[in-house]
Scaffold this motif. Structure first.
Motif, PDB file in Angstrom:
ATOM      1  N   LYS A  44       0.823  -1.214   0.000  1.00  0.00           N
ATOM      2  CA  LYS A  44       0.000   0.000   0.000  1.00  0.00           C
ATOM      3  C   LYS A  44       0.859   1.267   0.000  1.00  0.00           C
ATOM      4  O   LYS A  44       0.458   2.300  -0.547  1.00  0.00           O
ATOM      5  CB  LYS A  44      -0.903   0.031   1.244  1.00  0.00           C
ATOM      6  CG  LYS A  44      -2.073  -0.928   1.195  1.00  0.00           C
ATOM      7  CD  LYS A  44      -2.867  -0.831   2.508  1.00  0.00           C
ATOM      8  CE  LYS A  44      -4.062  -1.779   2.506  1.00  0.00           C
ATOM      9  NZ  LYS A  44      -4.776  -1.731   3.807  1.00  0.00           N
ATOM     10  N   ASN A  45       2.040   1.171   0.620  1.00  0.00           N
ATOM     11  CA  ASN A  45       2.833   2.372   0.883  1.00  0.00           C
ATOM     12  C   ASN A  45       3.933   2.651  -0.131  1.00  0.00           C
ATOM     13  O   ASN A  45       4.469   3.759  -0.169  1.00  0.00           O
ATOM     14  CB  ASN A  45       3.466   2.284   2.285  1.00  0.00           C
ATOM     15  CG  ASN A  45       2.409   2.294   3.379  1.00  0.00           C
ATOM     16  OD1 ASN A  45       1.402   2.986   3.264  1.00  0.00           O
ATOM     17  ND2 ASN A  45       2.625   1.515   4.427  1.00  0.00           N
ATOM     18  N   GLU A  46       4.291   1.643  -0.923  1.00  0.00           N
ATOM     19  CA  GLU A  46       5.382   1.844  -1.891  1.00  0.00           C
ATOM     20  C   GLU A  46       4.971   1.286  -3.256  1.00  0.00           C
ATOM     21  O   GLU A  46       4.215   0.317  -3.332  1.00  0.00           O
ATOM     22  CB  GLU A  46       6.656   1.114  -1.435  1.00  0.00           C
ATOM     23  CG  GLU A  46       7.297   1.651  -0.187  1.00  0.00           C
ATOM     24  CD  GLU A  46       8.606   0.919   0.114  1.00  0.00           C
ATOM     25  OE1 GLU A  46       9.523   0.965  -0.731  1.00  0.00           O
ATOM     26  OE2 GLU A  46       8.684   0.285   1.183  1.00  0.00           O
ATOM     27  N   PRO A  47       5.519   1.870  -4.331  1.00  0.00           N
ATOM     28  CA  PRO A  47       5.250   1.311  -5.666  1.00  0.00           C
ATOM     29  C   PRO A  47       6.211   0.147  -5.968  1.00  0.00           C
ATOM     30  O   PRO A  47       7.435   0.286  -5.798  1.00  0.00           O
ATOM     31  CB  PRO A  47       5.535   2.502  -6.597  1.00  0.00           C
ATOM     32  CG  PRO A  47       6.546   3.324  -5.865  1.00  0.00           C
ATOM     33  CD  PRO A  47       6.278   3.132  -4.400  1.00  0.00           C
ATOM     34  N   PHE A  48       5.664  -0.992  -6.355  1.00  0.00           N
ATOM     35  CA  PHE A  48       6.487  -2.165  -6.684  1.00  0.00           C
ATOM     36  C   PHE A  48       6.272  -2.573  -8.142  1.00  0.00           C
ATOM     37  O   PHE A  48       5.199  -2.339  -8.718  1.00  0.00           O
ATOM     38  CB  PHE A  48       6.152  -3.339  -5.753  1.00  0.00           C
ATOM     39  CG  PHE A  48       6.593  -3.130  -4.334  1.00  0.00           C
ATOM     40  CD1 PHE A  48       7.915  -3.365  -3.978  1.00  0.00           C
ATOM     41  CD2 PHE A  48       5.701  -2.688  -3.367  1.00  0.00           C
ATOM     42  CE1 PHE A  48       8.338  -3.156  -2.671  1.00  0.00           C
ATOM     43  CE2 PHE A  48       6.111  -2.482  -2.061  1.00  0.00           C
ATOM     44  CZ  PHE A  48       7.431  -2.721  -1.705  1.00  0.00           C
ATOM     45  N   ASP A  49       7.311  -3.200  -8.697  1.00  0.00           N
ATOM     46  CA  ASP A  49       7.235  -3.706 -10.073  1.00  0.00           C
ATOM     47  C   ASP A  49       6.947  -5.202 -10.106  1.00  0.00           C
ATOM     48  O   ASP A  49       6.502  -5.727 -11.133  1.00  0.00           O
ATOM     49  CB  ASP A  49       8.556  -3.444 -10.807  1.00  0.00           C
ATOM     50  CG  ASP A  49       8.887  -1.963 -10.858  1.00  0.00           C
ATOM     51  OD1 ASP A  49       8.088  -1.216 -11.444  1.00  0.00           O
ATOM     52  OD2 ASP A  49       9.928  -1.560 -10.302  1.00  0.00           O
ATOM     53  N   LEU A  50       7.225  -5.901  -8.973  1.00  0.00           N
ATOM     54  CA  LEU A  50       7.068  -7.363  -8.935  1.00  0.00           C
ATOM     55  C   LEU A  50       6.983  -7.802  -7.478  1.00  0.00           C
ATOM     56  O   LEU A  50       7.629  -7.204  -6.602  1.00  0.00           O
ATOM     57  CB  LEU A  50       8.274  -8.031  -9.621  1.00  0.00           C
ATOM     58  CG  LEU A  50       8.307  -9.563  -9.680  1.00  0.00           C
ATOM     59  CD1 LEU A  50       7.183 -10.087 -10.579  1.00  0.00           C
ATOM     60  CD2 LEU A  50       9.655 -10.045 -10.219  1.00  0.00           C
ATOM     61  N   VAL A  51       6.192  -8.875  -7.223  1.00  0.00           N
ATOM     62  CA  VAL A  51       6.037  -9.402  -5.863  1.00  0.00           C
ATOM     63  C   VAL A  51       6.307 -10.898  -5.874  1.00  0.00           C
ATOM     64  O   VAL A  51       5.763 -11.632  -6.713  1.00  0.00           O
ATOM     65  CB  VAL A  51       4.614  -9.134  -5.312  1.00  0.00           C
ATOM     66  CG1 VAL A  51       4.470  -9.716  -3.906  1.00  0.00           C
ATOM     67  CG2 VAL A  51       4.293  -7.644  -5.312  1.00  0.00           C
ATOM     68  N   PHE A  52       7.169 -11.353  -4.911  1.00  0.00           N
ATOM     69  CA  PHE A  52       7.326 -12.782  -4.632  1.00  0.00           C
ATOM     70  C   PHE A  52       6.592 -13.083  -3.336  1.00  0.00           C
ATOM     71  O   PHE A  52       6.820 -12.416  -2.317  1.00  0.00           O
ATOM     72  CB  PHE A  52       8.804 -13.158  -4.484  1.00  0.00           C
ATOM     73  CG  PHE A  52       9.577 -13.167  -5.772  1.00  0.00           C
ATOM     74  CD1 PHE A  52       9.440 -14.216  -6.667  1.00  0.00           C
ATOM     75  CD2 PHE A  52      10.430 -12.125  -6.090  1.00  0.00           C
ATOM     76  CE1 PHE A  52      10.150 -14.225  -7.861  1.00  0.00           C
ATOM     77  CE2 PHE A  52      11.149 -12.128  -7.270  1.00  0.00           C
ATOM     78  CZ  PHE A  52      11.002 -13.185  -8.170  1.00  0.00           C
ATOM     79  N   LEU A  53       5.724 -14.099  -3.357  1.00  0.00           N
ATOM     80  CA  LEU A  53       4.919 -14.451  -2.183  1.00  0.00           C
ATOM     81  C   LEU A  53       5.140 -15.911  -1.817  1.00  0.00           C
ATOM     82  O   LEU A  53       4.914 -16.806  -2.639  1.00  0.00           O
ATOM     83  CB  LEU A  53       3.424 -14.273  -2.494  1.00  0.00           C
ATOM     84  CG  LEU A  53       2.771 -12.902  -2.399  1.00  0.00           C
ATOM     85  CD1 LEU A  53       1.298 -13.045  -2.747  1.00  0.00           C
ATOM     86  CD2 LEU A  53       2.937 -12.325  -0.998  1.00  0.00           C
ATOM     87  N   ASP A  54       5.586 -16.153  -0.560  1.00  0.00           N
ATOM     88  CA  ASP A  54       5.633 -17.534  -0.063  1.00  0.00           C
ATOM     89  C   ASP A  54       4.199 -18.005   0.158  1.00  0.00           C
ATOM     90  O   ASP A  54       3.354 -17.255   0.667  1.00  0.00           O
ATOM     91  CB  ASP A  54       6.430 -17.565   1.253  1.00  0.00           C
ATOM     92  CG  ASP A  54       6.510 -18.966   1.821  1.00  0.00           C
ATOM     93  OD1 ASP A  54       6.510 -19.933   1.027  1.00  0.00           O
ATOM     94  OD2 ASP A  54       6.563 -19.100   3.061  1.00  0.00           O
ATOM     95  N   GLU A  55       3.915 -19.243  -0.197  1.00  0.00           N
ATOM     96  CA  GLU A  55       2.531 -19.728  -0.069  1.00  0.00           C
ATOM     97  C   GLU A  55       2.180 -20.028   1.374  1.00  0.00           C
ATOM     98  O   GLU A  55       1.085 -19.734   1.825  1.00  0.00           O
ATOM     99  CB  GLU A  55       2.359 -20.992  -0.929  1.00  0.00           C
ATOM    100  CG  GLU A  55       0.897 -21.364  -1.188  1.00  0.00           C
ATOM    101  CD  GLU A  55       0.244 -22.066  -0.022  1.00  0.00           C
ATOM    102  OE1 GLU A  55      -0.923 -21.739   0.284  1.00  0.00           O
ATOM    103  OE2 GLU A  55       0.898 -22.935   0.608  1.00  0.00           O
TER     104      GLU A  55
END
Length: 517
Positions: A44-55
Motif C-alpha cells: 500500500k505504501n510503496e510502488p512495486f514492479d514485482l512481488v514474490f509471495l511464499d505460499e
C-alpha cells in the motif's frame, strides 16, 4: 535508469539472504517482509514492479495475501513460491490470477529469469524482434524481386503480415517505417505481376490460382460430408491480417484444419467478387445467365440481392446432388442475435451460408464518421476494432455453440481493403461509377502509370456498359480523384480504407476450415 522495485514476502526470509544480496548486486531494490499482513502494508505504501509471495506463511497465506494485493493493484505481476506441488494448489493459484509460480528450493537463476520475464520482457522481446526482422529484411527483399508465381506471392504476403503483427507490439518507429516501405515496394511489384498475368488467368483457368468464381467448386463442395453440417461464414471485407487476429479467438473453440488462400477477381468489390463466389460464374457469365438479376455499376438498386438464388443455381449446376442448404445475410446486431437463438435449426442443413457485413460497414463508417476515423486511424487500430467487434459479436456466440457439435466451419471473405494514401487524377463522363479504386466508363482520362487498364472488359469476363467502355484499376495505395473539388476530396478520403483495385490486401484472400476440438 530507475531500479526495479521488488517486494518479497517469506516467513523464512533470513534463509533467502544470499538471493537478496545477489539481486541487490544486480541493481534491483528488494523490500523483504516475513508475513502477509506486512506485505499488504508495504504494498500500500510503496510502488512495486514485482512481488514474490511464499505460499505457506503464518496469518495470511500466500493465496490470501495475493487476493488482497490484486484488489489493490491487479496490474503488478505476482509470483507464488511454494514447496507444495499439489495440483489443487496450482489450480487455486491460477484461479486467483497468479502470474507465475516457483517450486522451492529456488535457485538464483530461476529468480533472475522470472524477474527479467516480468520487468524486462517488453524490452527483450522488442530487441529480439527488431533484430530478427532486420536479418529477414534482406531475404524478403530478394524474394520479392524474384519472378514469383501466384503461390509464392501468397507466401511473401504472409511473411509481410507476420512481421507487421510482430512489430506492431513494439515501440520502434524506425522498424515500422522500414516495414511500411517494404510493403509498399511489395504492392508495386504485385501490381505489375497482376497486370502481366490476370487476363491469362481468366482465359486459362488451368494456369490460374483459385479465383472467386471457382471457390465453391474447388474448396467448398469437396468438403461437404453427410451427417456433418458445414457452416460457410463469409465476413465481408476481411483482410488476411484481420483474419489472423480473429483466428486466435476461433481456435480457442475449434481446431484449425486447413489455412488456405484464394485470389479475388477484379474488381475487388462486393457486387463482383461476392456474386461470383455464390454463383460460381464470372460477372459476364452472370449477366448472360441472369439478365434480370445482374446489376451493372450504373443500374439503380442493390447489387447483392440475389446471392441465395445464385447459390441454389450453382449447387444444382455444379454439385449436382440434392443437399439441403440455407443462406442468411446478417446486417444488424438483431439479425446476428436471431441466428444465435435459432442456431439449432441450422443443424438440419448440409450447408449453411452466413454472410456478415460488419467489417464492410466499418470500413465505410471510417470514411463517413469522424469518430470512427479517429478510432481506426491506421492498420493496427483497424485490426483492433475488428477484433473487438468479433469478441463481442453474436457470431462468436454462434461459433462457441457450434464447437460442441459435429460440424465443419469455414471462415473466409470476398475481398480485402487497403488504406489509400496517394490521389490519382481521373476524368470521366457523368455515367462513370463512383468507386475510388476502379472506374468503368468511356473516354476515361488518367495517369497510365497509376492504373491497370482493361480496354475490352470481355477479356476479363466483365460486362460492358457501352461498346467503348473500359475498366481501370488503381494500383498499390492510390485512389481516384476528379480534378473538380480536388483538395476537398483528398482531405475527405485520404487515409480511408477502400477496395476495388489491385493490392495484396484486396486480392489475396484468407480461407480457413475448422473442426471442433
Amino acid at each position: 535508469m530507475q531500479k526495479t522495485h521488488i517486494l518479497w514476502a517469506d516467513d523464512e526470509i533470513d534463509f533467502l539472504k544470499p538471493h537478496i544480496l545477489l539481486l541487490e548486486q544486480k541493481n534491483y531494490k528488494v523490500v523483504t517482509v516475513n508475513n502477509g499482513n506486512d506485505a499488504v502494508e508495504a504494498f500500500k505504501n510503496e510502488p512495486f514492479d514485482l512481488v514474490f509471495l511464499d505460499e505457506n506463511m503464518p496469518g495470511l497465506t500466500g493465496l490470501e495475501t495475493l487476493a488482497i494485493l490484486k484488489s489493490i493493484n491487479p496490474t503488478i505481476p505476482t509470483v507464488l513460491v511454494t514447496k507444495n506441488e499439489e495440483e489443487h494448489l496450482m489450480e487455486d493459484a491460477i484461479g486467483s490470477k497468479i502470474d507465475d509460480y516457483l517450486i522451492k528450493p529456488v535457485n538464483p537463476k530461476q529468480i533472475l529469469l522470472t524477474i527479467k520475464k516480468f520487468t524486462e520482457n517488453r524490452r527483450l522481446v522488442s530487441e529480439k524482434t527488431s533484430m530478427a526482422y532486420q536479418q529477414d529484411f534482406r531475404n524478403l527483399g530478394m524474394i520479392l524481386n524474384d519472378d514469383l508465381d501466384y503461390a509464392k506471392w501468397v507466401e511473401a504476403y504472409k511473411k509481410l503480415i507476420y512481421w507487421e503483427l510482430s512489430l506492431e507490439k513494439l515501440e520502434d518507429a524506425g522498424m515500422h517505417e522500414i516495414l511500411t516501405m517494404q510493403k509498399s515496394d511489395a504492392n508495386q511489384l504485385f501490381s505489375k505481376f497482376i497486370e502481366k498475368n490476370y487476363l491469362n488467368w481468366i482465359k486459362n483457368p488451368d494456369q490460374s490460382p483459385v479465383l472467386s468464381h471457382q471457390l465453391f467448386k474447388t474448396k467448398v463442395f469437396p468438403k461437404l460430408e453427410a451427417d456433418k453440417p458445414t457452416f460457410f461464414i463469409l465476413i465481408d471485407n476481411l483482410r488476411y491480417d484481420q483474419w489472423k487476429i480473429i483466428n486466435d479467438v476461433v481456435t480457442d473453440y475449434f481446431r484449425l484444419e486447413e489455412e488456405d488462400n484464394y485470389y479475388s477477381i477484379l474488381p475487388t468489390a462486393t457486387q463482383y467478387a461476392r456474386n461470383a463466389i455464390f454463383s460460381g460464374l464470372t460477372p459476364l457469365e452472370m449477366e448472360k445467365r441472369f439478365p434480370e438479376m445482374w446489376q451493372n455499376d450504373d443500374d439503380e438498386g442493390g447489387k447483392n440481392l440475389h446471392e441465395d438464388k445464385f447459390l441454389t443455381d450453382q449447387i444444382k449446376r455444379i454439385y449436382r446432388r440434392d443437399i439441403k442448404h440455407s443462406y442468411t445475410k446478417i446486417l444488424t446486431l438483431e439479425q446476428g442475435k436471431d441466428v444465435v437463438e435459432n442456431i439449432n435449426n441450422y443443424m438440419q442443413y448440409d450447408l449453411n451460408v452466413l454472410v456478415y457485413n460488419f467489417v464492410d460497414m466499418l470500413s465505410h463508417a471510417r470514411t463517413d464518421m469522424a469518430m470512427i476515423r479517429e478510432l481506426a486511424n491506421d492498420d493496427a487500430a483497424y485490426r483492433s476494432l475488428t477484433l473487438s467487434w468479433f469478441e463481442h459479436s453474436p457470431l462468436l456466440e454462434a461459433i462457441k455453440w457450434l464447437s460442441s457439435k459435429n460440424v465443419r466451419l469455414i471462415l473466409t471473405t470476398d475481398h480485402g481493403t487497403i488504406r489509400v494514401k496517394k490521389p490519382s487524377k481521373i476524368v470521366g463522363d457523368r455515367n462513370t461509377n463512383s468507386n475510388l479504386r476502379y472506374k468503368q466508363g468511356k473516354n476515361l482520362n488518367f495517369a497510365e502509370k497509376d492504373v491497370f487498364m482493361i480496354k475490352n472488359p470481355h477479356d476479363a469476363q466483365l460486362p460492358k456498359l457501352h461498346v467503348s467502355s473500359a475498366f481501370v484499376f488503381a494500383k498499390e495505395d492510390l485512389y481516384f480523384v476528379y480534378p473538380n473539388n480536388y483538395n476537398q476530396f483528398v482531405n475527405y478520403f485520404n487515409g480511408t480504407f477502400q477496395h476495388g483495385g489491385i493490392s495484396l490486401e484486396e486480392m489475396i484472400i484468407p480461407y480457413a476450415t475448422y473442426i471442433p476440438k
